[in-house]
Design an enzyme around this catalytic site. Structure first.
Site, PDB file in Angstrom:
ATOM      1  N   ARG A 104       7.204   3.226   0.392  1.00  0.00           N
ATOM      2  CA  ARG A 104       7.677   1.885   1.149  1.00  0.00           C
ATOM      3  C   ARG A 104       8.790   1.182   0.096  1.00  0.00           C
ATOM      4  O   ARG A 104       8.415   0.538  -0.759  1.00  0.00           O
ATOM      5  CB  ARG A 104       6.573   1.080   1.298  1.00  0.00           C
ATOM      6  CG  ARG A 104       6.890  -0.416   1.563  1.00  0.00           C
ATOM      7  CD  ARG A 104       5.755  -1.270   2.153  1.00  0.00           C
ATOM      8  NE  ARG A 104       4.658  -1.355   1.346  1.00  0.00           N
ATOM      9  CZ  ARG A 104       4.625  -2.115   0.052  1.00  0.00           C
ATOM     10  NH1 ARG A 104       5.601  -2.815   0.024  1.00  0.00           N
ATOM     11  NH2 ARG A 104       3.510  -2.385  -0.559  1.00  0.00           N
TER      12      ARG A 104
ATOM     13  N   HIS B 155       5.682  -5.087   1.666  1.00  0.00           N
ATOM     14  CA  HIS B 155       4.710  -4.789   2.554  1.00  0.00           C
ATOM     15  C   HIS B 155       5.210  -5.570   3.937  1.00  0.00           C
ATOM     16  O   HIS B 155       4.899  -4.814   5.165  1.00  0.00           O
ATOM     17  CB  HIS B 155       3.490  -5.282   2.275  1.00  0.00           C
ATOM     18  CG  HIS B 155       2.383  -5.188   3.076  1.00  0.00           C
ATOM     19  ND1 HIS B 155       1.772  -4.056   3.591  1.00  0.00           N
ATOM     20  CD2 HIS B 155       1.833  -6.284   4.090  1.00  0.00           C
ATOM     21  CE1 HIS B 155       0.791  -4.527   4.539  1.00  0.00           C
ATOM     22  NE2 HIS B 155       0.923  -5.594   4.998  1.00  0.00           N
TER      23      HIS B 155
ATOM     24  N   TYR C 210       4.744  -7.026  -8.240  1.00  0.00           N
ATOM     25  CA  TYR C 210       3.715  -6.090  -8.583  1.00  0.00           C
ATOM     26  C   TYR C 210       4.058  -4.924  -9.034  1.00  0.00           C
ATOM     27  O   TYR C 210       3.319  -3.790  -9.233  1.00  0.00           O
ATOM     28  CB  TYR C 210       2.632  -6.143  -7.321  1.00  0.00           C
ATOM     29  CG  TYR C 210       3.075  -5.627  -6.222  1.00  0.00           C
ATOM     30  CD1 TYR C 210       3.177  -4.499  -5.538  1.00  0.00           C
ATOM     31  CD2 TYR C 210       3.329  -6.648  -5.092  1.00  0.00           C
ATOM     32  CE1 TYR C 210       3.764  -4.288  -4.538  1.00  0.00           C
ATOM     33  CE2 TYR C 210       3.582  -6.620  -3.941  1.00  0.00           C
ATOM     34  CZ  TYR C 210       3.755  -5.207  -3.699  1.00  0.00           C
ATOM     35  OH  TYR C 210       4.182  -5.161  -2.066  1.00  0.00           O
TER      36      TYR C 210
HETATM   37  C1  LIG Z   1     -10.011  -4.070   7.708  1.00  0.00           C
HETATM   38  C2  LIG Z   1      -8.755  -4.831   7.035  1.00  0.00           C
HETATM   39  N1  LIG Z   1      -8.952  -5.165   5.658  1.00  0.00           N
HETATM   40  C3  LIG Z   1      -7.990  -5.719   5.223  1.00  0.00           C
HETATM   41  C4  LIG Z   1      -6.667  -5.888   5.762  1.00  0.00           C
HETATM   42  C5  LIG Z   1      -5.596  -6.715   5.299  1.00  0.00           C
HETATM   43  N2  LIG Z   1      -4.398  -5.561   4.827  1.00  0.00           N
HETATM   44  C6  LIG Z   1      -3.341  -5.470   5.762  1.00  0.00           C
HETATM   45  S1  LIG Z   1      -2.190  -4.284   5.150  1.00  0.00           S
HETATM   46  C7  LIG Z   1      -3.136  -4.067   4.092  1.00  0.00           C
HETATM   47  C8  LIG Z   1      -2.596  -2.767   3.095  1.00  0.00           C
HETATM   48  C9  LIG Z   1      -2.748  -1.590   3.840  1.00  0.00           C
HETATM   49  O1  LIG Z   1      -2.129  -0.470   3.222  1.00  0.00           O
HETATM   50  P1  LIG Z   1      -2.006   0.798   3.630  1.00  0.00           P
HETATM   51  O2  LIG Z   1      -3.090   1.249   4.490  1.00  0.00           O
HETATM   52  O3  LIG Z   1      -1.724   1.891   2.586  1.00  0.00           O
HETATM   53  O4  LIG Z   1      -0.784   0.807   4.637  1.00  0.00           O
HETATM   54  P2  LIG Z   1       0.662   0.075   4.513  1.00  0.00           P
HETATM   55  O5  LIG Z   1       0.807  -1.220   4.702  1.00  0.00           O
HETATM   56  O6  LIG Z   1       1.120   0.619   2.994  1.00  0.00           O
HETATM   57  O7  LIG Z   1       1.581   1.085   5.545  1.00  0.00           O
HETATM   58  C10 LIG Z   1      -4.173  -4.666   3.865  1.00  0.00           C
HETATM   59  C11 LIG Z   1      -5.177  -4.740   2.675  1.00  0.00           C
HETATM   60  C12 LIG Z   1      -6.559  -5.603   7.229  1.00  0.00           C
HETATM   61  N3  LIG Z   1      -5.495  -5.833   7.852  1.00  0.00           N
HETATM   62  N4  LIG Z   1      -7.549  -4.870   8.031  1.00  0.00           N
END
Ligand SMILES: Cc1ncc(C[n+]2csc(CCOP(=O)(O)OP(=O)(O)O)c2C)c(N)n1
Length: 373
Positions: free
Chosen positions: A271, A275, A284
């Site tokens: 990415r 985020h 970070y």
């Molecule tokens: C069940 C749940 N826990 C925590 C979150 C908060 N959250 C939103 S995005 C994220 C990180 C997700 O990372 P990844 O799965 O690697 O996908 P990316 O955003 O990098 O595409 C988190 C922890 C959420 N949306 N849903």
């Protein structure tokens, strides 16, 4: 225009040999970072027309991202989740399945949505806060975004059970991130899909970060290796090489469609942006890391390849003009989005009209009209 004639089983031979190796395998590549075909790329052949089409999709997706982020900064969108850097993973994979195959996305798959001809307005609607979601899944065969990490993999698996009951010739493609792979839902979905041998293609965009948590602090076993523990075939591909993503996903999808059970593709990508529009990745991660991945930029890589095989400047000039026109459309469509009739929620609850929904809709409209009067 085809660079070389692909021997029909060259890729299959390589992919099958990798299945017999339980260790982590390097991500499969057909085009390297300099835009040169790898030895395997030369062996299996690279379809230049397809490369050109996918490059155009990726350029437009990147433009949507930059325009939407600018619109967020101008107060036109509440939030935007960037897909910058992940265009090859998304375009390569969605183009490898049929338009009739159902997709269950996470929340970052804007390039996927564009490839399924979902209008920019419909992609932005949710992030402008004027609607719960933006498009009709029955029309695009793309389900609405899932913001609760990993739930979409269970929805996909349940849907695939329905596909099986209907005897339909469909593959169900679901996207999730490396962070979501730690969720119970994803692990349950993998197990359920494998145990019932359902036609699900799990596609993980391992973009190295789950917001501020790096992949290596949340897993000991790479996902493409872990898949075997569920009885799911795992593939590892360079997610910044659109042609490799397309080839591997197409192969995996064909296997799933044949009925051999689910598969998982881990696409190693990055990415490049934060985020979301609310995140500052400099807090970070290092500039060095960002620079290393910028050198692997999927859009630049495919352009280099196309220039290397003789695609002329006029093509890139036309594409730039197309992207400018598209950007103007994105801005216009965004600003034209206004609040929607909230009663539409009742129309989307069930696939078919339902008497209870009709009753609740009428009560809602009556109450709303009294309040407005
Ligand atoms: C069940 C749940 N826990 C925590 C979150 C908060 N959250 C939103 S995005 C994220 C990180 C997700 O990372 P990844 O799965 O690697 O996908 P990316 O955003 O990098 O595409 C988190 C922890 C959420 N949306 N849903």
């Amino acid at each position: 225009m085809t660079l070389t004639v692909p021997p029909p089983t060259a890729l299959a031979t390589v992919l099958e040999a990798r299945q017999d190796d339980p260790r982590a395998t390097p991500p499969l590549q057909l085009i390297d970072e300099a835009g040169e075909p790898t030895a395997l790329g030369v062996q299996v052949g690279i379809d230049v027309d397809l490369a050109q089409e996918m490059h155009a999709d990726m350029v437009l997706a990147r433009r949507l991202d930059s325009e939407a982020l600018a619109l967020q900064r101008q107060g036109e969108l509440h939030l935007w989740l960037m897909s910058w850097g992940q265009e090859a993973a998304q375009v390569g994979s969605v183009r490898a399945v049929r338009d009739t195959d159902m997709i269950f996305p996470s929340y970052r798959e804007h390039a996927v949505a564009l490839c399924r001809r979902i209008a920019p307005a419909d992609i932005m609607r949710q992030w402008r806060g004027v609607s719960h979601s933006g498009w009709d899944p029955a029309e695009s065969k793309v389900h609405i975004n899932s913001l609760v990490l990993g739930t979409q993999t269970l929805h996909a698996t349940g849907y695939a059970a329905g596909v099986r009951m209907d005897g339909a010739d469909e593959v169900v493609l679901t996207y999730f991130g490396d962070g979501a792979a730690s969720q119970g839902d994803v692990n349950e979905a993998l197990n359920w899909a494998a145990a019932s041998s359902l036609p699900v293609l799990f596609f993980c965009q391992n973009n190295q970060w789950a917001i501020s948590t790096p992949t290596d602090t949340q897993m000991r076993t790479p996902l493409h290796v872990r898949a075997a523990g569920f009885g799911v075939t795992g593939y590892h591909v360079d997610g910044n090489d659109a042609m490799a993503v397309h080839a591997v996903t197409r192969y995996a999808a064909e296997q799933v469609r044949r009925g051999v059970g689910p598969a998982l593709v881990e696409a190693r990508t990055y990415r490049l942006a934060g985020h979301s529009s609310s995140d500052d990745p400099q807090r970070y991660r290092t500039d060095d890391e960002q620079q290393q991945w910028l050198a692997k930029d999927p859009v630049v890589r495919l352009e280099r390849f196309l220039r290397g095989v003789g695609v002329e400047e006029a093509h890139f000039a036309d594409l730039a003009a197309r992207a400018d026109a598209f950007a103007a459309t994105v801005r216009e469509q965004c600003r034209a989005l206004h609040g929607e009739d909230l009663a539409s929620v009742f129309d989307q609850t069930y696939a078919e009209p339902h008497p209870v929904m009709a009753e609740e809709r009428a009560a809602f409209v009556a109450r709303r009209d009294r309040a407005v009067a």
